[in-house]
Design an enzyme around this catalytic site. Structure first.
Site, short mmCIF file in Angstrom:
data_model
loop_
_atom_site.label_atom_id
_atom_site.label_comp_id
_atom_site.label_asym_id
_atom_site.label_seq_id
_atom_site.Cartn_x
_atom_site.Cartn_y
_atom_site.Cartn_z
N ALA A 48 0.80 -1.23 0.00
CA ALA A 48 0.00 0.00 0.00
C ALA A 48 0.83 1.28 0.00
CB ALA A 48 -0.94 0.01 1.20
N SER A 49 2.13 1.18 -0.23
CA SER A 49 2.95 2.39 -0.19
C SER A 49 2.84 3.21 -1.48
CB SER A 49 4.42 2.02 0.06
OG SER A 49 4.92 1.17 -0.95
N ARG A 50 2.31 2.59 -2.54
CA ARG A 50 2.18 3.30 -3.82
C ARG A 50 1.13 2.61 -4.68
NH1 ARG A 50 7.12 0.53 -4.16
NH2 ARG A 50 8.21 2.38 -3.41
N GLY A 51 0.82 3.20 -5.81
CA GLY A 51 -0.02 2.57 -6.82
C GLY A 51 -1.43 2.26 -6.39
N ILE A 52 -1.95 1.12 -6.83
CA ILE A 52 -3.33 0.74 -6.57
C ILE A 52 -3.58 0.55 -5.08
CG2 ILE A 52 -5.00 -1.14 -6.87
CD1 ILE A 52 -3.90 -1.47 -9.73
N LYS A 72 7.00 -3.15 1.92
CA LYS A 72 8.44 -3.28 2.16
C LYS A 72 9.18 -1.95 2.21
CE LYS A 72 10.82 -6.17 -0.19
NZ LYS A 72 11.39 -6.91 -1.34
N TYR A 198 4.46 -16.22 -14.58
CA TYR A 198 3.66 -15.12 -14.03
C TYR A 198 2.19 -15.50 -13.96
CZ TYR A 198 1.13 -10.71 -13.73
OH TYR A 198 0.25 -9.72 -13.35
N LYS A 202 -0.04 -15.49 -10.62
CA LYS A 202 -1.19 -14.59 -10.49
C LYS A 202 -2.48 -15.39 -10.33
CE LYS A 202 -2.09 -10.27 -10.08
NZ LYS A 202 -1.45 -9.50 -9.01
#
Length: 447
Positions: A48-52, A72, A198, A202
Protein backbone atom coordinates in the site's frame (compact mmCIF):
# COMPACT_ATOMS: atom_id res chain seq x y z
CA UNK A 1 1.33 -4.16 -13.64
CA UNK A 2 -0.85 -4.33 -12.49
CA UNK A 3 0.59 -3.50 -15.48
CA UNK A 4 -1.80 -5.57 -16.81
CA UNK A 5 -3.61 -6.11 -20.45
CA UNK A 6 -7.05 -7.51 -23.00
CA UNK A 7 -10.97 -7.24 -23.12
CA UNK A 8 -14.09 -8.75 -21.55
CA UNK A 9 -13.55 -11.98 -19.72
CA UNK A 10 -13.63 -15.63 -20.65
CA UNK A 11 -13.99 -17.35 -17.28
CA UNK A 12 -13.86 -21.11 -17.55
CA UNK A 13 -14.31 -22.04 -13.92
CA UNK A 14 -17.17 -19.84 -12.73
CA UNK A 15 -19.17 -16.89 -13.94
CA UNK A 16 -17.23 -13.65 -13.68
CA UNK A 17 -18.25 -10.14 -12.76
CA UNK A 18 -21.72 -11.12 -11.56
CA UNK A 19 -22.50 -7.94 -9.66
CA UNK A 20 -25.53 -7.47 -7.46
CA UNK A 21 -27.59 -4.32 -7.76
CA UNK A 22 -26.41 -1.73 -5.25
CA UNK A 23 -27.53 1.77 -4.26
CA UNK A 24 -26.15 4.43 -6.54
CA UNK A 25 -24.23 7.30 -5.08
CA UNK A 26 -23.00 9.17 -8.14
CA UNK A 27 -24.26 11.37 -10.93
CA UNK A 28 -22.92 9.28 -13.81
CA UNK A 29 -20.22 11.74 -14.89
CA UNK A 30 -18.13 11.79 -11.70
CA UNK A 31 -16.06 9.28 -9.76
CA UNK A 32 -17.80 7.16 -7.13
CA UNK A 33 -18.55 9.28 -4.09
CA UNK A 34 -17.68 8.34 -0.51
CA UNK A 35 -20.63 7.63 1.80
CA UNK A 36 -18.89 7.20 5.16
CA UNK A 37 -19.62 3.47 5.10
CA UNK A 38 -16.07 2.54 6.13
CA UNK A 39 -15.77 4.96 9.06
CA UNK A 40 -14.05 3.15 11.92
CA UNK A 41 -13.32 0.04 9.84
CA UNK A 42 -9.78 -1.35 9.87
CA UNK A 43 -8.33 -2.26 6.49
CA UNK A 44 -5.10 -4.25 6.15
CA UNK A 45 -3.54 -3.62 2.71
CA UNK A 46 -0.39 -5.27 1.38
CA UNK A 47 1.73 -3.23 -1.01
CA UNK A 48 0.00 0.00 0.00
CA UNK A 49 2.95 2.39 -0.19
CA UNK A 50 2.18 3.30 -3.82
CA UNK A 51 -0.02 2.57 -6.82
CA UNK A 52 -3.33 0.74 -6.57
CA UNK A 53 -2.78 -0.26 -2.95
CA UNK A 54 -2.32 3.35 -1.87
CA UNK A 55 -5.29 4.49 -3.95
CA UNK A 56 -7.54 2.00 -2.13
CA UNK A 57 -6.09 3.17 1.19
CA UNK A 58 -6.84 6.82 0.43
CA UNK A 59 -10.38 6.02 -0.70
CA UNK A 60 -11.06 4.28 2.62
CA UNK A 61 -9.31 7.04 4.57
CA UNK A 62 -11.79 9.62 3.25
CA UNK A 63 -14.48 7.70 5.13
CA UNK A 64 -12.42 7.83 8.31
CA UNK A 65 -11.12 4.26 8.13
CA UNK A 66 -8.07 2.85 9.88
CA UNK A 67 -5.48 1.65 7.36
CA UNK A 68 -2.63 -0.76 7.97
CA UNK A 69 0.07 -0.15 5.35
CA UNK A 70 1.85 -3.50 5.05
CA UNK A 71 4.68 -2.94 2.55
CA UNK A 72 8.44 -3.28 2.16
CA UNK A 73 9.46 0.26 1.26
CA UNK A 74 10.62 2.04 4.39
CA UNK A 75 13.37 4.07 2.70
CA UNK A 76 12.97 5.99 -0.58
CA UNK A 77 13.38 3.82 -3.67
CA UNK A 78 15.73 5.16 -6.39
CA UNK A 79 13.14 4.61 -9.14
CA UNK A 80 9.75 4.20 -7.44
CA UNK A 81 7.99 6.95 -5.46
CA UNK A 82 6.65 6.66 -1.92
CA UNK A 83 7.34 4.81 1.32
CA UNK A 84 5.07 3.38 4.01
CA UNK A 85 5.62 6.61 5.94
CA UNK A 86 4.74 9.01 3.11
CA UNK A 87 1.64 6.89 2.43
CA UNK A 88 0.72 7.08 6.12
CA UNK A 89 0.98 10.88 6.03
CA UNK A 90 -1.35 11.02 3.01
CA UNK A 91 -3.84 8.71 4.70
CA UNK A 92 -3.89 10.85 7.83
CA UNK A 93 -4.32 13.99 5.73
CA UNK A 94 -7.28 12.38 3.95
CA UNK A 95 -9.07 11.81 7.24
CA UNK A 96 -8.05 8.28 8.19
CA UNK A 97 -5.76 6.74 10.75
CA UNK A 98 -2.62 4.95 9.57
CA UNK A 99 -0.34 2.23 10.87
CA UNK A 100 2.77 1.83 8.69
CA UNK A 101 4.35 -1.63 9.02
CA UNK A 102 7.47 -2.93 7.30
CA UNK A 103 6.23 -6.17 5.76
CA UNK A 104 7.63 -8.58 3.19
CA UNK A 105 4.67 -10.87 2.57
CA UNK A 106 7.06 -13.79 2.18
CA UNK A 107 8.03 -13.39 5.84
CA UNK A 108 5.52 -15.00 8.21
CA UNK A 109 6.89 -13.23 11.28
CA UNK A 110 6.64 -9.79 9.70
CA UNK A 111 3.03 -10.39 8.66
CA UNK A 112 2.11 -11.79 12.06
CA UNK A 113 3.72 -8.84 13.83
CA UNK A 114 1.80 -6.39 11.61
CA UNK A 115 -1.48 -8.21 12.28
CA UNK A 116 -0.86 -8.12 16.04
CA UNK A 117 0.00 -4.41 15.90
CA UNK A 118 -3.17 -3.71 13.93
CA UNK A 119 -5.36 -5.56 16.43
CA UNK A 120 -3.66 -3.87 19.37
CA UNK A 121 -3.96 -0.37 17.87
CA UNK A 122 -7.39 -0.58 16.22
CA UNK A 123 -9.10 -3.45 18.02
CA UNK A 124 -9.42 -5.83 15.08
CA UNK A 125 -9.33 -6.23 11.28
CA UNK A 126 -12.42 -5.84 9.08
CA UNK A 127 -11.03 -5.94 5.54
CA UNK A 128 -7.93 -7.51 3.98
CA UNK A 129 -6.69 -6.38 0.57
CA UNK A 130 -4.07 -8.67 -0.97
CA UNK A 131 -2.51 -6.23 -3.41
CA UNK A 132 1.23 -7.02 -3.21
CA UNK A 133 2.41 -8.65 -6.41
CA UNK A 134 5.52 -9.35 -8.51
CA UNK A 135 5.68 -9.59 -12.28
CA UNK A 136 8.20 -10.92 -14.80
CA UNK A 137 6.90 -11.36 -18.34
CA UNK A 138 9.32 -13.89 -19.77
CA UNK A 139 9.10 -17.37 -21.24
CA UNK A 140 10.04 -20.62 -19.56
CA UNK A 141 13.67 -20.74 -20.74
CA UNK A 142 14.26 -17.05 -20.05
CA UNK A 143 12.86 -16.96 -16.50
CA UNK A 144 15.45 -17.58 -13.74
CA UNK A 145 14.26 -19.70 -10.83
CA UNK A 146 14.83 -16.82 -8.44
CA UNK A 147 12.22 -14.84 -10.39
CA UNK A 148 9.81 -17.76 -10.25
CA UNK A 149 10.37 -18.08 -6.50
CA UNK A 150 9.79 -14.34 -6.12
CA UNK A 151 6.49 -14.37 -8.01
CA UNK A 152 5.18 -17.51 -6.34
CA UNK A 153 6.39 -16.29 -2.96
CA UNK A 154 4.69 -12.89 -3.17
CA UNK A 155 1.64 -13.52 -5.35
CA UNK A 156 0.57 -17.00 -4.26
CA UNK A 157 2.20 -17.79 -0.92
CA UNK A 158 2.05 -14.19 0.33
CA UNK A 159 -1.67 -13.94 -0.43
CA UNK A 160 -2.41 -17.30 1.19
CA UNK A 161 -0.29 -16.56 4.26
CA UNK A 162 -1.62 -13.05 4.87
CA UNK A 163 -5.18 -14.34 4.51
CA UNK A 164 -4.50 -17.21 6.90
CA UNK A 165 -3.16 -14.86 9.60
CA UNK A 166 -5.94 -12.27 9.19
CA UNK A 167 -8.92 -14.67 9.01
CA UNK A 168 -9.19 -15.33 12.79
CA UNK A 169 -9.68 -11.58 13.27
CA UNK A 170 -11.89 -11.12 10.21
CA UNK A 171 -14.29 -13.73 11.63
CA UNK A 172 -14.98 -11.35 14.51
CA UNK A 173 -15.99 -8.49 12.20
CA UNK A 174 -19.60 -7.60 11.38
CA UNK A 175 -19.01 -7.46 7.60
CA UNK A 176 -15.56 -8.91 6.82
CA UNK A 177 -14.04 -8.91 3.34
CA UNK A 178 -10.97 -10.33 1.65
CA UNK A 179 -10.20 -8.75 -1.71
CA UNK A 180 -7.43 -10.09 -3.96
CA UNK A 181 -6.16 -7.97 -6.85
CA UNK A 182 -6.15 -10.88 -9.29
CA UNK A 183 -7.77 -11.86 -12.60
CA UNK A 184 -10.57 -14.24 -13.54
CA UNK A 185 -9.29 -17.76 -14.21
CA UNK A 186 -9.14 -17.57 -17.98
CA UNK A 187 -7.71 -20.87 -19.30
CA UNK A 188 -7.18 -19.62 -22.85
CA UNK A 189 -3.60 -20.75 -23.67
CA UNK A 190 -2.66 -17.33 -25.04
CA UNK A 191 -2.39 -16.12 -21.44
CA UNK A 192 0.11 -18.85 -20.57
CA UNK A 193 2.44 -19.33 -23.50
CA UNK A 194 4.45 -16.09 -23.24
CA UNK A 195 4.74 -15.90 -19.44
CA UNK A 196 3.73 -19.20 -17.87
CA UNK A 197 5.38 -18.47 -14.51
CA UNK A 198 3.66 -15.12 -14.03
CA UNK A 199 0.27 -16.52 -15.01
CA UNK A 200 0.70 -19.44 -12.59
CA UNK A 201 1.60 -17.06 -9.76
CA UNK A 202 -1.19 -14.59 -10.49
CA UNK A 203 -3.79 -17.32 -10.93
CA UNK A 204 -2.67 -18.66 -7.54
CA UNK A 205 -4.18 -15.53 -6.01
CA UNK A 206 -7.40 -16.20 -7.90
CA UNK A 207 -7.48 -19.81 -6.73
CA UNK A 208 -7.33 -18.51 -3.17
CA UNK A 209 -10.58 -16.69 -3.95
CA UNK A 210 -12.22 -19.85 -5.28
CA UNK A 211 -11.25 -21.94 -2.28
CA UNK A 212 -11.64 -19.48 0.56
CA UNK A 213 -14.96 -18.12 -0.73
CA UNK A 214 -16.41 -21.62 -0.40
CA UNK A 215 -14.59 -22.41 2.83
CA UNK A 216 -15.82 -19.28 4.61
CA UNK A 217 -19.16 -18.82 2.84
CA UNK A 218 -21.59 -17.00 5.09
CA UNK A 219 -18.79 -15.69 7.31
CA UNK A 220 -16.33 -13.76 5.11
CA UNK A 221 -16.81 -12.30 1.63
CA UNK A 222 -13.84 -13.34 -0.51
CA UNK A 223 -13.60 -11.78 -3.98
CA UNK A 224 -11.18 -10.81 -6.73
CA UNK A 225 -10.92 -7.46 -8.51
CA UNK A 226 -9.21 -6.83 -11.85
CA UNK A 227 -9.05 -3.74 -14.08
CA UNK A 228 -10.50 -3.75 -17.57
CA UNK A 229 -7.66 -1.56 -18.85
CA UNK A 230 -4.04 -0.92 -17.98
CA UNK A 231 -3.60 1.24 -14.88
CA UNK A 232 -0.99 3.96 -14.58
CA UNK A 233 1.43 3.09 -11.80
CA UNK A 234 5.14 3.65 -11.29
CA UNK A 235 5.74 0.00 -12.22
CA UNK A 236 3.77 0.41 -15.45
CA UNK A 237 5.81 3.50 -16.33
CA UNK A 238 9.02 1.51 -15.85
CA UNK A 239 7.85 -1.50 -17.87
CA UNK A 240 5.89 0.33 -20.55
CA UNK A 241 8.30 3.09 -21.44
CA UNK A 242 7.52 6.54 -22.75
CA UNK A 243 3.95 7.36 -23.66
CA UNK A 244 2.39 4.40 -21.88
CA UNK A 245 0.55 6.63 -19.40
CA UNK A 246 -1.74 8.02 -22.12
CA UNK A 247 -3.07 4.49 -22.73
CA UNK A 248 -3.95 3.94 -19.06
CA UNK A 249 -6.60 4.75 -16.53
CA UNK A 250 -5.81 6.12 -13.08
CA UNK A 251 -5.56 3.86 -10.04
CA UNK A 252 -8.64 5.63 -8.64
CA UNK A 253 -10.93 3.48 -10.81
CA UNK A 254 -9.73 0.34 -9.04
CA UNK A 255 -10.05 2.07 -5.66
CA UNK A 256 -13.64 3.07 -6.42
CA UNK A 257 -14.45 -0.47 -7.54
CA UNK A 258 -12.93 -1.87 -4.33
CA UNK A 259 -15.02 0.58 -2.31
CA UNK A 260 -18.18 -0.64 -4.09
CA UNK A 261 -17.27 -4.23 -3.18
CA UNK A 262 -16.65 -3.38 0.48
CA UNK A 263 -20.21 -2.04 0.71
CA UNK A 264 -21.60 -5.46 -0.19
CA UNK A 265 -22.81 -8.00 2.40
CA UNK A 266 -20.83 -11.19 3.04
CA UNK A 267 -23.25 -13.03 0.73
CA UNK A 268 -21.48 -11.26 -2.15
CA UNK A 269 -18.60 -13.74 -2.39
CA UNK A 270 -16.63 -15.85 -4.84
CA UNK A 271 -16.92 -13.17 -7.53
CA UNK A 272 -14.30 -12.15 -10.09
CA UNK A 273 -15.20 -8.50 -10.50
CA UNK A 274 -14.03 -6.22 -13.29
CA UNK A 275 -13.68 -2.60 -12.16
CA UNK A 276 -15.76 -1.03 -14.92
CA UNK A 277 -18.58 -3.57 -14.55
CA UNK A 278 -19.28 -2.92 -10.88
CA UNK A 279 -18.97 0.84 -11.32
CA UNK A 280 -21.58 0.72 -14.06
CA UNK A 281 -23.85 -0.96 -11.51
CA UNK A 282 -23.11 1.98 -9.22
CA UNK A 283 -24.32 4.38 -11.90
CA UNK A 284 -21.01 5.53 -13.38
CA UNK A 285 -21.41 6.20 -17.10
CA UNK A 286 -18.57 8.52 -18.11
CA UNK A 287 -15.31 6.63 -17.60
CA UNK A 288 -13.24 9.41 -19.12
CA UNK A 289 -13.03 10.84 -15.60
CA UNK A 290 -10.70 7.96 -14.81
CA UNK A 291 -8.54 8.26 -17.94
CA UNK A 292 -5.04 9.72 -17.73
CA UNK A 293 -5.77 11.35 -21.09
CA UNK A 294 -9.52 11.44 -21.76
CA UNK A 295 -10.44 10.25 -25.25
CA UNK A 296 -7.16 8.44 -25.90
CA UNK A 297 -7.39 4.74 -26.87
CA UNK A 298 -6.85 2.53 -23.81
CA UNK A 299 -4.56 -0.45 -23.46
CA UNK A 300 -6.66 -3.49 -22.52
CA UNK A 301 -5.52 -5.54 -19.53
CA UNK A 302 -4.18 -9.08 -19.39
CA UNK A 303 -6.37 -12.16 -19.03
CA UNK A 304 -9.61 -10.69 -20.41
CA UNK A 305 -11.06 -11.86 -23.72
CA UNK A 306 -14.21 -13.32 -25.22
CA UNK A 307 -13.06 -15.48 -28.12
CA UNK A 308 -9.74 -15.48 -30.03
CA UNK A 309 -11.50 -14.05 -33.10
CA UNK A 310 -12.83 -11.09 -31.12
CA UNK A 311 -9.45 -10.56 -29.49
CA UNK A 312 -7.77 -10.57 -32.90
CA UNK A 313 -10.12 -7.87 -34.13
CA UNK A 314 -9.54 -5.73 -31.06
CA UNK A 315 -5.77 -6.04 -31.31
CA UNK A 316 -5.80 -5.06 -34.98
CA UNK A 317 -7.85 -1.98 -34.12
CA UNK A 318 -4.92 -0.91 -31.91
CA UNK A 319 -2.36 -1.66 -34.61
CA UNK A 320 -1.01 -5.04 -33.47
CA UNK A 321 -1.21 -8.51 -34.99
CA UNK A 322 -2.26 -10.98 -32.26
CA UNK A 323 0.25 -13.69 -31.36
CA UNK A 324 -2.24 -16.51 -31.84
CA UNK A 325 -2.76 -15.58 -35.50
CA UNK A 326 -0.02 -17.31 -37.45
CA UNK A 327 1.65 -15.32 -40.18
CA UNK A 328 2.77 -16.49 -43.62
CA UNK A 329 6.36 -17.47 -44.17
CA UNK A 330 8.51 -16.35 -47.03
CA UNK A 331 11.96 -16.86 -48.46
CA UNK A 332 12.29 -13.28 -49.71
CA UNK A 333 15.87 -12.14 -49.93
CA UNK A 334 17.09 -9.88 -47.12
CA UNK A 335 18.59 -7.55 -49.69
CA UNK A 336 15.26 -6.23 -50.93
CA UNK A 337 11.84 -5.46 -49.51
CA UNK A 338 10.34 -3.20 -46.85
CA UNK A 339 12.54 -4.50 -44.00
CA UNK A 340 15.67 -3.80 -46.00
CA UNK A 341 14.33 -0.34 -46.86
CA UNK A 342 13.66 0.30 -43.17
CA UNK A 343 17.22 -0.66 -42.23
CA UNK A 344 18.55 1.76 -44.83
CA UNK A 345 16.68 4.50 -42.94
CA UNK A 346 17.89 3.16 -39.59
CA UNK A 347 21.50 3.38 -40.74
CA UNK A 348 20.85 6.99 -41.69
CA UNK A 349 19.91 8.00 -38.13
CA UNK A 350 22.76 6.23 -36.35
CA UNK A 351 25.03 8.62 -34.49
CA UNK A 352 27.68 8.61 -31.74
CA UNK A 353 25.16 10.27 -29.43
CA UNK A 354 22.63 7.45 -29.81
CA UNK A 355 25.37 4.88 -29.26
CA UNK A 356 26.62 6.70 -26.15
CA UNK A 357 23.17 6.98 -24.56
CA UNK A 358 21.94 3.49 -25.51
CA UNK A 359 24.87 1.05 -25.15
CA UNK A 360 23.00 -1.98 -26.40
CA UNK A 361 23.11 -4.55 -29.21
CA UNK A 362 19.75 -5.67 -30.62
CA UNK A 363 18.90 -8.74 -32.64
CA UNK A 364 15.60 -9.03 -34.52
CA UNK A 365 14.29 -12.47 -35.39
CA UNK A 366 11.55 -11.70 -37.91
CA UNK A 367 8.88 -14.05 -39.22
CA UNK A 368 6.08 -13.60 -41.75
CA UNK A 369 6.28 -12.26 -45.30
CA UNK A 370 9.84 -10.92 -44.89
CA UNK A 371 11.40 -13.39 -42.48
CA UNK A 372 15.04 -13.08 -41.52
CA UNK A 373 17.55 -12.08 -38.85
CA UNK A 374 18.66 -8.46 -38.50
CA UNK A 375 20.61 -6.44 -35.96
CA UNK A 376 21.23 -2.93 -34.67
CA UNK A 377 24.50 -2.31 -32.80
CA UNK A 378 24.18 0.75 -30.58
CA UNK A 379 27.13 -0.12 -28.37
CA UNK A 380 30.28 -0.16 -30.51
CA UNK A 381 32.04 2.61 -32.48
CA UNK A 382 29.46 4.86 -34.21
CA UNK A 383 26.87 2.10 -34.45
CA UNK A 384 25.86 -0.25 -37.25
CA UNK A 385 22.81 -2.09 -38.56
CA UNK A 386 22.14 -4.77 -41.14
CA UNK A 387 21.04 -8.30 -41.97
CA UNK A 388 22.34 -11.44 -40.29
CA UNK A 389 23.70 -12.09 -36.82
CA UNK A 390 25.10 -9.08 -34.89
CA UNK A 391 28.92 -8.77 -34.83
CA UNK A 392 28.90 -9.27 -31.03
CA UNK A 393 26.55 -11.01 -28.64
CA UNK A 394 23.13 -9.33 -28.53
CA UNK A 395 21.93 -7.76 -25.29
CA UNK A 396 18.31 -7.92 -26.44
CA UNK A 397 16.61 -10.36 -28.82
CA UNK A 398 13.24 -9.33 -30.22
CA UNK A 399 11.05 -11.86 -31.99
CA UNK A 400 8.09 -10.61 -34.02
CA UNK A 401 6.40 -10.56 -37.43
CA UNK A 402 8.16 -8.50 -40.07
CA UNK A 403 5.04 -6.41 -40.70
CA UNK A 404 4.87 -5.44 -37.02
CA UNK A 405 8.59 -4.58 -37.03
CA UNK A 406 7.95 -2.10 -39.81
CA UNK A 407 4.91 -0.66 -38.03
CA UNK A 408 6.94 -0.13 -34.84
CA UNK A 409 9.70 1.78 -36.58
CA UNK A 410 7.16 3.80 -38.55
CA UNK A 411 5.51 4.83 -35.29
CA UNK A 412 2.24 3.08 -36.16
CA UNK A 413 2.52 0.41 -33.47
CA UNK A 414 3.48 1.01 -29.86
CA UNK A 415 6.15 -1.52 -28.80
CA UNK A 416 4.32 -1.79 -25.47
CA UNK A 417 1.11 -2.80 -27.21
CA UNK A 418 2.89 -5.40 -29.33
CA UNK A 419 4.67 -6.79 -26.27
CA UNK A 420 1.63 -6.92 -24.03
CA UNK A 421 -0.52 -8.50 -26.73
CA UNK A 422 2.05 -11.27 -27.08
CA UNK A 423 3.14 -10.47 -30.61
CA UNK A 424 6.54 -9.09 -29.58
CA UNK A 425 8.72 -11.39 -27.50
CA UNK A 426 11.73 -9.91 -25.72
CA UNK A 427 14.68 -11.85 -24.36
CA UNK A 428 17.39 -10.05 -22.45
CA UNK A 429 17.70 -6.61 -20.86
CA UNK A 430 14.22 -5.04 -20.64
CA UNK A 431 15.70 -1.65 -19.83
CA UNK A 432 17.66 -1.63 -23.08
CA UNK A 433 14.55 -2.75 -24.94
CA UNK A 434 12.75 0.34 -23.69
CA UNK A 435 15.68 2.55 -24.75
CA UNK A 436 15.15 1.50 -28.36
CA UNK A 437 11.99 3.62 -28.39
CA UNK A 438 14.21 6.70 -28.58
CA UNK A 439 15.44 5.57 -32.00
CA UNK A 440 11.90 4.76 -33.10
CA UNK A 441 10.85 8.31 -32.19
CA UNK A 442 13.66 9.68 -34.36
CA UNK A 443 12.60 7.46 -37.21
CA UNK A 444 9.20 9.15 -37.50
CA UNK A 445 10.80 12.39 -38.66
CA UNK A 446 12.68 10.54 -41.42
CA UNK A 447 9.62 8.87 -42.94
Amino acid sequence: MCYCSVRVEFNVTRSASVVHSVPRHCTGDTMLQNTGKLAGYTIFITGASRGIGKAIALKAARDGANVVIAAKTADPHPKLPGTIYTAAAEIEAAGGKALPCIVDVRDEKQINDAVEQAVEKFGGIDILVNNASAINLTGTLETPMKKIDLMLGINLRGTYLTSKLCIPHLLKSKNPHILNLSPPLNLNPIWFKNHTAYTMAKYGMSMCVLGMAEEFKGSIAVNALWPKTAIQTAAMDMLGGSGIDKQCRKAEIVADAAYAIFKQPTSFTGQFVIDEDILRKEGIRDFDVYAVEPGHPLLPDFFLDQQPEDLARQMKEHGATPAFKSGKTSTDSASTGPVSDMFNIIRGVLSPDIVKTTQGVYKFDLSGDHAGVWYIDLKNDTGSAGSGEPPVKADVIMTLDSSDFIKMFEGKLKPTMAFMSGKLKIKGDMGLAIKLEKMMAMMKSKL
